[in-house]
Design a protein around this motif. Structure first.
Motif, PDB file in Angstrom:
ATOM      1  N   UNK A 158       4.112 -11.672  -2.840  1.00  0.00           N
ATOM      2  CA  UNK A 158       3.858 -11.888  -1.418  1.00  0.00           C
ATOM      3  C   UNK A 158       3.503 -10.582  -0.709  1.00  0.00           C
ATOM      4  N   UNK A 159       4.104  -9.478  -1.130  1.00  0.00           N
ATOM      5  CA  UNK A 159       3.786  -8.198  -0.502  1.00  0.00           C
ATOM      6  C   UNK A 159       2.330  -7.815  -0.682  1.00  0.00           C
ATOM      7  N   UNK A 160       1.792  -8.002  -1.881  1.00  0.00           N
ATOM      8  CA  UNK A 160       0.373  -7.732  -2.116  1.00  0.00           C
ATOM      9  C   UNK A 160      -0.505  -8.654  -1.264  1.00  0.00           C
ATOM     10  N   UNK A 161      -0.096  -9.919  -1.183  1.00  0.00           N
ATOM     11  CA  UNK A 161      -0.871 -10.875  -0.381  1.00  0.00           C
ATOM     12  C   UNK A 161      -0.923 -10.453   1.090  1.00  0.00           C
ATOM     13  N   UNK A 162       0.202  -9.990   1.604  1.00  0.00           N
ATOM     14  CA  UNK A 162       0.251  -9.581   3.016  1.00  0.00           C
ATOM     15  C   UNK A 162      -0.670  -8.395   3.267  1.00  0.00           C
ATOM     16  N   UNK A 163      -0.672  -7.418   2.383  1.00  0.00           N
ATOM     17  CA  UNK A 163      -1.535  -6.250   2.588  1.00  0.00           C
ATOM     18  C   UNK A 163      -3.006  -6.648   2.543  1.00  0.00           C
ATOM     19  N   UNK A 164      -3.356  -7.606   1.678  1.00  0.00           N
ATOM     20  CA  UNK A 164      -4.732  -8.105   1.658  1.00  0.00           C
ATOM     21  C   UNK A 164      -5.061  -8.829   2.964  1.00  0.00           C
ATOM     22  N   UNK A 165      -4.087  -9.564   3.498  1.00  0.00           N
ATOM     23  CA  UNK A 165      -4.295 -10.268   4.763  1.00  0.00           C
ATOM     24  C   UNK A 165      -4.483  -9.282   5.915  1.00  0.00           C
ATOM     25  N   UNK A 166      -3.724  -8.204   5.907  1.00  0.00           N
ATOM     26  CA  UNK A 166      -3.900  -7.183   6.942  1.00  0.00           C
ATOM     27  C   UNK A 166      -5.293  -6.562   6.857  1.00  0.00           C
ATOM     28  N   UNK A 167      -5.793  -6.341   5.647  1.00  0.00           N
ATOM     29  CA  UNK A 167      -7.135  -5.775   5.513  1.00  0.00           C
ATOM     30  C   UNK A 167      -8.178  -6.712   6.102  1.00  0.00           C
ATOM     31  N   UNK A 168      -7.969  -8.006   5.921  1.00  0.00           N
ATOM     32  CA  UNK A 168      -8.908  -8.986   6.478  1.00  0.00           C
ATOM     33  C   UNK A 168      -8.835  -9.074   7.995  1.00  0.00           C
ATOM     34  N   UNK A 169      -7.708  -8.655   8.572  1.00  0.00           N
ATOM     35  CA  UNK A 169      -7.457  -8.855  10.003  1.00  0.00           C
ATOM     36  C   UNK A 169      -7.676  -7.596  10.831  1.00  0.00           C
ATOM     37  N   UNK A 170      -7.226  -6.454  10.323  1.00  0.00           N
ATOM     38  CA  UNK A 170      -7.308  -5.204  11.079  1.00  0.00           C
ATOM     39  C   UNK A 170      -8.731  -4.644  11.050  1.00  0.00           C
ATOM     40  N   UNK A 171      -9.098  -3.816  12.027  1.00  0.00           N
ATOM     41  CA  UNK A 171     -10.436  -3.212  12.031  1.00  0.00           C
ATOM     42  C   UNK A 171     -10.727  -2.409  10.764  1.00  0.00           C
ATOM     43  N   UNK A 172      -9.727  -1.653  10.297  1.00  0.00           N
ATOM     44  CA  UNK A 172      -9.918  -0.867   9.070  1.00  0.00           C
ATOM     45  C   UNK A 172      -8.556  -0.624   8.435  1.00  0.00           C
ATOM     46  N   UNK A 173      -8.420  -0.999   7.161  1.00  0.00           N
ATOM     47  CA  UNK A 173      -7.179  -0.769   6.424  1.00  0.00           C
ATOM     48  C   UNK A 173      -7.513  -0.301   5.017  1.00  0.00           C
ATOM     49  N   UNK A 174      -6.667   0.579   4.495  1.00  0.00           N
ATOM     50  CA  UNK A 174      -6.857   1.128   3.154  1.00  0.00           C
ATOM     51  C   UNK A 174      -5.514   1.103   2.435  1.00  0.00           C
ATOM     52  N   UNK A 175      -5.538   0.795   1.141  1.00  0.00           N
ATOM     53  CA  UNK A 175      -4.346   0.858   0.308  1.00  0.00           C
ATOM     54  C   UNK A 175      -4.486   2.028  -0.657  1.00  0.00           C
ATOM     55  N   UNK A 176      -3.520   2.934  -0.635  1.00  0.00           N
ATOM     56  CA  UNK A 176      -3.415   4.024  -1.597  1.00  0.00           C
ATOM     57  C   UNK A 176      -2.233   3.694  -2.503  1.00  0.00           C
ATOM     58  N   UNK A 177      -2.483   3.457  -3.779  1.00  0.00           N
ATOM     59  CA  UNK A 177      -1.397   3.027  -4.660  1.00  0.00           C
ATOM     60  C   UNK A 177      -1.220   3.941  -5.859  1.00  0.00           C
ATOM     61  N   UNK A 178       0.026   4.095  -6.250  1.00  0.00           N
ATOM     62  CA  UNK A 178       0.374   4.787  -7.484  1.00  0.00           C
ATOM     63  C   UNK A 178       0.410   3.815  -8.657  1.00  0.00           C
ATOM     64  N   UNK A 179       0.395   2.530  -8.384  1.00  0.00           N
ATOM     65  CA  UNK A 179       0.576   1.524  -9.427  1.00  0.00           C
ATOM     66  C   UNK A 179      -0.702   1.320 -10.232  1.00  0.00           C
ATOM     67  N   UNK A 180      -0.527   0.993 -11.513  1.00  0.00           N
ATOM     68  CA  UNK A 180      -1.674   0.815 -12.410  1.00  0.00           C
ATOM     69  C   UNK A 180      -1.844  -0.639 -12.826  1.00  0.00           C
ATOM     70  N   UNK A 181      -1.133  -1.562 -12.150  1.00  0.00           N
ATOM     71  CA  UNK A 181      -1.150  -2.966 -12.560  1.00  0.00           C
ATOM     72  C   UNK A 181      -2.338  -3.751 -12.017  1.00  0.00           C
ATOM     73  N   UNK A 182      -3.054  -3.213 -11.042  1.00  0.00           N
ATOM     74  CA  UNK A 182      -4.224  -3.900 -10.498  1.00  0.00           C
ATOM     75  C   UNK A 182      -3.912  -5.060  -9.574  1.00  0.00           C
ATOM     76  N   UNK A 183      -2.650  -5.202  -9.171  1.00  0.00           N
ATOM     77  CA  UNK A 183      -2.249  -6.366  -8.375  1.00  0.00           C
ATOM     78  C   UNK A 183      -2.874  -6.387  -6.984  1.00  0.00           C
TER      79      UNK A 183
END
Length: 265
Positions: free
Chosen positions: A95-120
Motif C-alpha cells: 500500500x505504501x508504494x501504491x500511495x506514492x504512485x498516487x501522489x505522483x499522479x496528483x501532485x504537480x511534480x513528485x520524485x521517488x529516490x530509493x535505496x531499494x533494488x526490488x523495483x516495487x
C-alpha cells in the motif's frame, strides 16, 4: 528545532497533508522499511537473511556482496545474490508504494529516490524514480552490455553466462564498494536543482550522505521535512515532523487525509 519529534505517528497528518496540497515539488526518499511491509527480510538482525552478519563461509555479507568479491569469486557473490532473490520471491509492492504512485499522479511534480533494488516503485506505477542502487531483476552482461529482466533466478545457472557473447552476467545493482551509477546521480542532481517544497524520508536509516543531504538541504531552504520510521535515525532531530510507525500504515492514513480534504480520487 524540529516542530514535532515523536509522539503519535498520526498526530500531524492533517498538517502534512495541507503542506503536500500546496506543494509544487515533492521528494520521497525510501529505504528497506517501506519494502519490509511487503514481507521482505532485512540482510541482518532478527529474522534477517544473515542474522549474525556473516555467511556460512564465515565472510561478512558486505564482503560476499562486494564488487571486489564479484571480480575474484563471482560464483560466491552470485550464490548470495540468488539467496536474497529467493527470500524475496513472490513479494510485491504494498500500500505504501501504491500511495506514492498516487501522489505522483496528483501532485504537480513528485520524485521517488530509493535505496531499494526490488523495483516495487515502478511496479506500483511510479514513473519518476531514481533507483540509486539499481534493480536486482535487471541483469546486465559484463561483456556486450546486453540487458534483460529476470523475475525468478531459480532457473539460472550460477553464475550465469551471456548467451550472446559468453561473458559473465551480473545483476544491475550497486555492490558494496562500487560507485553509484552516474545516470542516477545526474537524475538526482537535476531534481535537486529545482528545489523541493516537501521532502519525506520513509523507512530508511539515513546513513548514506546522498540520502541525508536532500533532507538537510530542504530544511535549510525552508521546505517541510518529514520522517516516517519506527526507530530514530541520523535525521530524526533535524526534521519538522517525525512519524514513528511503519511506512505503509502512515502513508495510507496520509493519503486518506489528503484525498478527503482536497477531493482527490
Amino acid at each position: 528545532m524540529a516542530a514535532s519529534n515523536g509522539g503519535d505517528a498520526f498526530e500531524h497528518l492533517d498538517t502534512i497533508a495541507e503542506r503536500l496540497a500546496t506543494a509544487n515539488r515533492v521528494l520521497f526518499i525510501t529505504g528497506a522499511g517501506l519494502s519490509a511491509d511487503s514481507g521482505l527480510p532485512t540482510y541482518r538482525g532478527v529474522g534477517g537473511i544473515y542474522d549474525d552478519g556473516v555467511t556460512e563461509e564465515g565472510i561478512p555479507f558486505e564482503v560476499a556482496l562486494s564488487g571486489d568479491m564479484f571480480r575474484r569469486r563471482p560464483e560466491l557473490t552470485w550464490k548470495h545474490i540468488a539467496r536474497i532473490e529467493e527470500a524475496t520471491r513472490g513479494a510485491s509492492c504494498n500500500r505504501g508504494h501504491d500511495v506514492l504512485a498516487a501522489f505522483e499522479d496528483t501532485l504537480p511534480h513528485a520524485c521517488v529516490l530509493t535505496q531499494n533494488v526490488d523495483g516495487f516503485h515502478r511496479d506500483a506505477g511510479s514513473r519518476n524514480v531514481i533507483e540509486m542502487h539499481g534493480n536486482v531483476h535487471t541483469l546486465r552482461c559484463t561483456g556486450c552490455d546486453r540487458v534483460k529482466r529476470v523475475d525468478d533466478f531459480s532457473r539460472l545457472q550460477i553464475p550465469p553466462a551471456c548467451l550472446r557473447c559468453g561473458e559473465l552476467i551480473r545483476p544491475d545493482v550497486v555492490l558494496f564498494g562500487e560507485m553509484l551509477p552516474f545516470q542516477a546521480l545526474d537524475h538526482l542532481a537535476d531534481e535537486t536543482t529545482g528545489g523541493f517544497d516537501v521532502v519525506m524520508s520513509i523507512g530508511t536509516t539515513s546513513v548514506f550522505p546522498y540520502i541525508v543531504e536532500p533532507v538537510l538541504s530542504a530544511r535549510e531552504h525552508g521546505a517541510t521535512t518529514v520522517e516516517i520510521n519506527p526507530s530514530r535515525t541520523e535525521i530524526s532531530d533535524a526534521v519538522d515532523f517525525r512519524l514513528p510507525d511503519r511506512a505503509a500504515n502512515v502513508l495510507d492514513a496520509l493519503w486518506e487525509r489528503f484525498r478527503s480534504a482536497h477531493g482527490h480520487g
